[in-house]
Design an enzyme around this catalytic site. Structure first.
Site, mmCIF file in Angstrom:
data_model
loop_
_atom_site.group_PDB
_atom_site.id
_atom_site.type_symbol
_atom_site.label_atom_id
_atom_site.label_comp_id
_atom_site.label_asym_id
_atom_site.label_seq_id
_atom_site.Cartn_x
_atom_site.Cartn_y
_atom_site.Cartn_z
ATOM 1 C CB ILE A 78 -43.420 13.171 -75.640
ATOM 2 C CG1 ILE A 78 -42.538 14.014 -74.723
ATOM 3 C CG2 ILE A 78 -43.305 11.685 -75.245
ATOM 4 C CD1 ILE A 78 -42.856 13.852 -73.231
ATOM 5 C CE1 TYR A 79 -47.049 13.094 -81.948
ATOM 6 C CE2 TYR A 79 -45.198 14.598 -81.818
ATOM 7 C CZ TYR A 79 -46.539 14.376 -82.024
ATOM 8 O OH TYR A 79 -47.370 15.415 -82.306
ATOM 9 N N GLY A 116 -43.170 6.777 -73.099
ATOM 10 C CA GLY A 116 -43.450 8.211 -72.963
ATOM 11 C C GLY A 116 -43.003 8.735 -71.608
ATOM 12 C CG ASN A 160 -53.281 13.235 -78.103
ATOM 13 O OD1 ASN A 160 -53.598 12.228 -77.481
ATOM 14 N ND2 ASN A 160 -52.122 13.351 -78.717
ATOM 15 C CE1 TYR A 218 -46.484 15.717 -71.897
ATOM 16 C CE2 TYR A 218 -48.384 15.896 -73.347
ATOM 17 C CZ TYR A 218 -47.031 15.666 -73.160
ATOM 18 O OH TYR A 218 -46.222 15.386 -74.231
ATOM 19 C CE LYS A 237 -48.908 8.943 -65.495
ATOM 20 N NZ LYS A 237 -48.278 7.772 -65.890
#
Length: 178
Positions: free
Chosen positions: A97-98, A109, A136, A143, A145
């Site tokens: 996911i970018y 995102g 990161n 993730y 969350k």
């Protein structure tokens, strides 16, 4: 902000996928890696041949986040044998996911993640998993969350450097296909 839409990429979308893939990866990781390692990864990881093969693979799915037909982010999902590690037929891997830096913090995102979750549910899968670079922190918080928990680590090679990814998983309770 105008409406952001999510659209599945098709085999003819290789140039758009190369552009967004290279740009977002460079924005995210260039400051933490050597120019040589970045160049090698961007050339190999986003080559036309590699992306064409992935787009034609029935176990890979790419989705673009679009704003006024401009690609501002993307998602790559893998099932079955296309998964990079686990290769469990009951799971969906979120490989990427970018989002362009200019759109970070604007829920792009989250929209891409929501699409991944919907794909997993539509396929009747039991869980989602992914690997995220241990440095990161923003992505790890995102993730967590969304209900992911760390379960393992693996090595990600970027050029001649080995980096550690945290592997994370989210169970989709009540979504067992009968």
């Amino acid at each position: 902000m105008k409406q952001i839409t999510i659209e599945r990429a098709a085999p003819g979308d290789v140039p758009r996928l190369q552009r967004i893939g290279r740009e977002t990866f460079a924005e995210t990781f260039a400051a933490s890696n050597t120019e040589e390692n970045m160049r090698k990864y961007l050339e190999e990881g986003f080559s036309a041949a590699k992306l064409t093969g992935e787009l034609e693979n029935s176990h890979c799915e790419f989705y673009f986040a679009l704003l006024d037909q401009q690609v501002i982010g993307y998602l790559k999902l893998n099932t079955g044998s296309a998964q990079t590690e686990i290769k469990d037929n009951k799971s969906l891997e979120i490989e990427r996911i970018y989002v362009l830096q200019a759109f970070l913090g604007k829920k792009v995102g989250q929209l891409l993640y929501d699409k991944a979750l919907q794909v997993a549910k539509d396929k009747g899968l039991e869980y989602l998993w992914l690997g995220v670079w241990e440095e990161n922190r923003r992505a790890i918080r995102f993730y967590e969350k969304n209900g992911f928990v760390a379960f393992d680590k693996h090595i990600f090679r970027l050029g001649n450097e080995e980096q550690t990814d945290i592997m994370m998983k989210k169970m989709l309770s009540g979504n067992l296909k009968m």
